[in-house]
Write a protein that holds these residues in place. Sequence first.
Motif, PDB file in Angstrom:
ATOM      1  N   PRO A  79     -92.292  82.415 -34.251  1.00  0.00           N
ATOM      2  CA  PRO A  79     -92.796  81.172 -34.851  1.00  0.00           C
ATOM      3  C   PRO A  79     -93.281  80.212 -33.774  1.00  0.00           C
ATOM      4  O   PRO A  79     -92.810  80.236 -32.635  1.00  0.00           O
ATOM      5  CB  PRO A  79     -91.587  80.610 -35.597  1.00  0.00           C
ATOM      6  CG  PRO A  79     -90.395  81.258 -34.974  1.00  0.00           C
ATOM      7  CD  PRO A  79     -90.848  82.606 -34.510  1.00  0.00           C
ATOM      8  N   THR A  80     -94.229  79.363 -34.140  1.00  0.00           N
ATOM      9  CA  THR A  80     -94.819  78.401 -33.202  1.00  0.00           C
ATOM     10  C   THR A  80     -94.506  76.982 -33.641  1.00  0.00           C
ATOM     11  O   THR A  80     -94.716  76.623 -34.803  1.00  0.00           O
ATOM     12  CB  THR A  80     -96.341  78.596 -33.112  1.00  0.00           C
ATOM     13  OG1 THR A  80     -96.610  79.919 -32.623  1.00  0.00           O
ATOM     14  CG2 THR A  80     -96.972  77.582 -32.171  1.00  0.00           C
ATOM     15  N   LEU A 141     -87.350  81.108 -27.526  1.00  0.00           N
ATOM     16  CA  LEU A 141     -87.254  81.835 -28.789  1.00  0.00           C
ATOM     17  C   LEU A 141     -88.406  81.520 -29.732  1.00  0.00           C
ATOM     18  O   LEU A 141     -88.522  82.134 -30.801  1.00  0.00           O
ATOM     19  CB  LEU A 141     -85.925  81.498 -29.472  1.00  0.00           C
ATOM     20  CG  LEU A 141     -84.669  81.890 -28.673  1.00  0.00           C
ATOM     21  CD1 LEU A 141     -83.424  81.313 -29.329  1.00  0.00           C
ATOM     22  CD2 LEU A 141     -84.568  83.408 -28.575  1.00  0.00           C
ATOM     23  N   THR A 142     -89.225  80.548 -29.362  1.00  0.00           N
ATOM     24  CA  THR A 142     -90.415  80.196 -30.138  1.00  0.00           C
ATOM     25  C   THR A 142     -91.574  80.004 -29.165  1.00  0.00           C
ATOM     26  O   THR A 142     -91.377  79.843 -27.965  1.00  0.00           O
ATOM     27  CB  THR A 142     -90.214  78.878 -30.916  1.00  0.00           C
ATOM     28  OG1 THR A 142     -90.029  77.821 -29.971  1.00  0.00           O
ATOM     29  CG2 THR A 142     -89.026  78.943 -31.865  1.00  0.00           C
ATOM     30  N   ALA A 374     -87.527  73.861 -41.633  1.00  0.00           N
ATOM     31  CA  ALA A 374     -87.688  72.982 -40.474  1.00  0.00           C
ATOM     32  C   ALA A 374     -86.647  71.864 -40.498  1.00  0.00           C
ATOM     33  O   ALA A 374     -86.010  71.573 -39.481  1.00  0.00           O
ATOM     34  CB  ALA A 374     -89.095  72.402 -40.453  1.00  0.00           C
ATOM     35  N   TYR A 375     -86.484  71.225 -41.656  1.00  0.00           N
ATOM     36  CA  TYR A 375     -85.493  70.145 -41.742  1.00  0.00           C
ATOM     37  C   TYR A 375     -84.095  70.693 -41.515  1.00  0.00           C
ATOM     38  O   TYR A 375     -83.286  70.092 -40.793  1.00  0.00           O
ATOM     39  CB  TYR A 375     -85.562  69.436 -43.094  1.00  0.00           C
ATOM     40  CG  TYR A 375     -84.505  68.350 -43.217  1.00  0.00           C
ATOM     41  CD1 TYR A 375     -84.750  67.069 -42.746  1.00  0.00           C
ATOM     42  CD2 TYR A 375     -83.247  68.632 -43.747  1.00  0.00           C
ATOM     43  CE1 TYR A 375     -83.768  66.091 -42.813  1.00  0.00           C
ATOM     44  CE2 TYR A 375     -82.261  67.662 -43.811  1.00  0.00           C
ATOM     45  CZ  TYR A 375     -82.531  66.385 -43.344  1.00  0.00           C
ATOM     46  OH  TYR A 375     -81.554  65.423 -43.403  1.00  0.00           O
ATOM     47  N   GLN A 376     -83.792  71.832 -42.137  1.00  0.00           N
ATOM     48  CA  GLN A 376     -82.460  72.409 -41.991  1.00  0.00           C
ATOM     49  C   GLN A 376     -82.182  72.800 -40.537  1.00  0.00           C
ATOM     50  O   GLN A 376     -81.057  72.667 -40.047  1.00  0.00           O
ATOM     51  CB  GLN A 376     -82.316  73.631 -42.914  1.00  0.00           C
ATOM     52  CG  GLN A 376     -82.360  73.291 -44.396  1.00  0.00           C
ATOM     53  CD  GLN A 376     -81.236  72.359 -44.825  1.00  0.00           C
ATOM     54  OE1 GLN A 376     -80.121  72.429 -44.300  1.00  0.00           O
ATOM     55  NE2 GLN A 376     -81.518  71.462 -45.756  1.00  0.00           N
ATOM     56  N   GLN A 449     -83.957  77.325 -31.424  1.00  0.00           N
ATOM     57  CA  GLN A 449     -83.083  78.469 -31.702  1.00  0.00           C
ATOM     58  C   GLN A 449     -82.933  78.689 -33.201  1.00  0.00           C
ATOM     59  O   GLN A 449     -83.102  79.806 -33.705  1.00  0.00           O
ATOM     60  CB  GLN A 449     -81.711  78.256 -31.073  1.00  0.00           C
ATOM     61  CG  GLN A 449     -80.690  79.348 -31.425  1.00  0.00           C
ATOM     62  CD  GLN A 449     -79.285  79.019 -30.935  1.00  0.00           C
ATOM     63  OE1 GLN A 449     -79.132  78.472 -29.843  1.00  0.00           O
ATOM     64  NE2 GLN A 449     -78.287  79.339 -31.728  1.00  0.00           N
ATOM     65  N   PHE A 450     -82.605  77.634 -33.926  1.00  0.00           N
ATOM     66  CA  PHE A 450     -82.364  77.775 -35.365  1.00  0.00           C
ATOM     67  C   PHE A 450     -83.659  78.055 -36.130  1.00  0.00           C
ATOM     68  O   PHE A 450     -83.659  78.781 -37.115  1.00  0.00           O
ATOM     69  CB  PHE A 450     -81.669  76.522 -35.894  1.00  0.00           C
ATOM     70  CG  PHE A 450     -80.277  76.339 -35.343  1.00  0.00           C
ATOM     71  CD1 PHE A 450     -79.379  77.387 -35.310  1.00  0.00           C
ATOM     72  CD2 PHE A 450     -79.878  75.106 -34.847  1.00  0.00           C
ATOM     73  CE1 PHE A 450     -78.093  77.223 -34.785  1.00  0.00           C
ATOM     74  CE2 PHE A 450     -78.599  74.927 -34.326  1.00  0.00           C
ATOM     75  CZ  PHE A 450     -77.715  75.986 -34.290  1.00  0.00           C
ATOM     76  N   PHE A 451     -84.777  77.465 -35.664  1.00  0.00           N
ATOM     77  CA  PHE A 451     -86.054  77.699 -36.363  1.00  0.00           C
ATOM     78  C   PHE A 451     -86.521  79.133 -36.155  1.00  0.00           C
ATOM     79  O   PHE A 451     -87.254  79.666 -36.988  1.00  0.00           O
ATOM     80  CB  PHE A 451     -87.112  76.712 -35.866  1.00  0.00           C
ATOM     81  CG  PHE A 451     -88.346  76.689 -36.711  1.00  0.00           C
ATOM     82  CD1 PHE A 451     -88.317  76.184 -38.006  1.00  0.00           C
ATOM     83  CD2 PHE A 451     -89.554  77.168 -36.226  1.00  0.00           C
ATOM     84  CE1 PHE A 451     -89.459  76.163 -38.807  1.00  0.00           C
ATOM     85  CE2 PHE A 451     -90.712  77.149 -37.005  1.00  0.00           C
ATOM     86  CZ  PHE A 451     -90.654  76.653 -38.299  1.00  0.00           C
TER      87      PHE A 451
END
Length: 454
Positions: A79-80, A141-142, A374-376, A449-451
């Motif tokens: 993801p970017t 990671l992105t 994204a918010y999460q 990381q989470f995204f």
Amino acid sequence: MTAWKDYQEKNKQRFLDELLDLLRIPSISARSEHKPDMAKCAEAVKQSLLKAGADEAVIYPTDGHPVVYGEKIVDASLPTVLVYGHYDVQPADPLELWHSGPFDPVIKDGKIYARGSADDKGQFYMHVKALETMVNTGTMLTNIKFIIEGEEEIGSPNLAKFVSSHKDLLKADVILISDTALISLENPSIDIGVRGLSYIEVEVTGPNRDLHSGVYGGAVANPITILAKMIASCHDANNHITIPGFYDDVVEATAAERKLMAAAPYNEAEYKKDLGVSELWGEKGYTTNERTGIRPTIEVNGIWGGYTGEGAKTVLPSKATAKISARLVPNQSSVKITEKLLNYFQQIAPKGVTVKAEEHHGGEPYMTPIDSKAYQSAAKAIKATFGKEPVPVRGGGSIPICSLFEKELGIKVVFMGFGLDSDNLHSPNEKFDLANFYKGIETIPYFHQFFAEK
């Protein structure tokens, strides 16, 4: 991750020194005499991205001040994240109210005092240092792209053209912005929306020249008096806005939304003490947090006319002028509201004066969905470093480019601001807490990381 924290701790003084160098550049977009400083600052931002590990950083000219673009592409399958920020700052006036030079950063009581420290150099620079952290610890990671513009403080007049003509360059999965605030380090929050903006200027002209107020006073209309009455008529006794149709498109917050806002910590006594006021003022029927988040407003940003120098001069002025802004909420349109404001001041002008009303700039309100990935991801990142869930709040300020980004690029914006409402944004003695600066650098890698998680 331990590697992140170790790297950041080892380099924290250098991170700060680099930010202070950036803050020394008086990148005031509103003043033509600072055009060379704008170019200098754009180059400094470009170099900071390259030194942080960006594969590429380019300065793109516009019809105004340049845009700085940078990217670190690790793997096309990842993801970017597109990071937005702005390197331009507000004018520093009035200079006599600053405790130190606005472009001579001072560290005092754990805070950086300088124009742009919180809005937005200090905040976008957190992302630059987060990029450096991830690059140098081998934990990207992105893919990350940066768009750092130089005209946010004057309404981003050239950004729409740039974005629409560079859609492929800016292609991403989410836009991440740090140009907002936390409630506090003890009570973290995430803005789920910002208000829109309509900004106009009104000039009232009476006689063809300044007059002796003794000879002519009482015989002709005083433009300052007339303008003051016109402005006063914008609110009724309950501080509701009286301009016809102003509230027509307002989406009222639900009871559940208002209950959620009420959960945010708020101490009215401390609020008043910080501002140096004995009483608060606002629209009847709403709390202070609601007035600054879910309700539209009209404010006078500046007013002048006649003699304002030292001593006395008994003059009846020829002209009086005011700058007036309205903050807007969903689903108000800045185009519609601007038209209503301009028409209102034209229509209520009494005989004996003429009124010229014109638009400066505007922008649309924006809301980000709290159920989005994204918010999460932002909420999980905050919890990872603060140790508690962030409170979702509505921001009172405006970031006009949010709706533009979504319209042109088809992606959502998520806010991760680390400033404070008390940071004196747009005022003398703007500041940014060192703890907030470092906490932002610590937290941002967790968002990536989470995204990146499936």
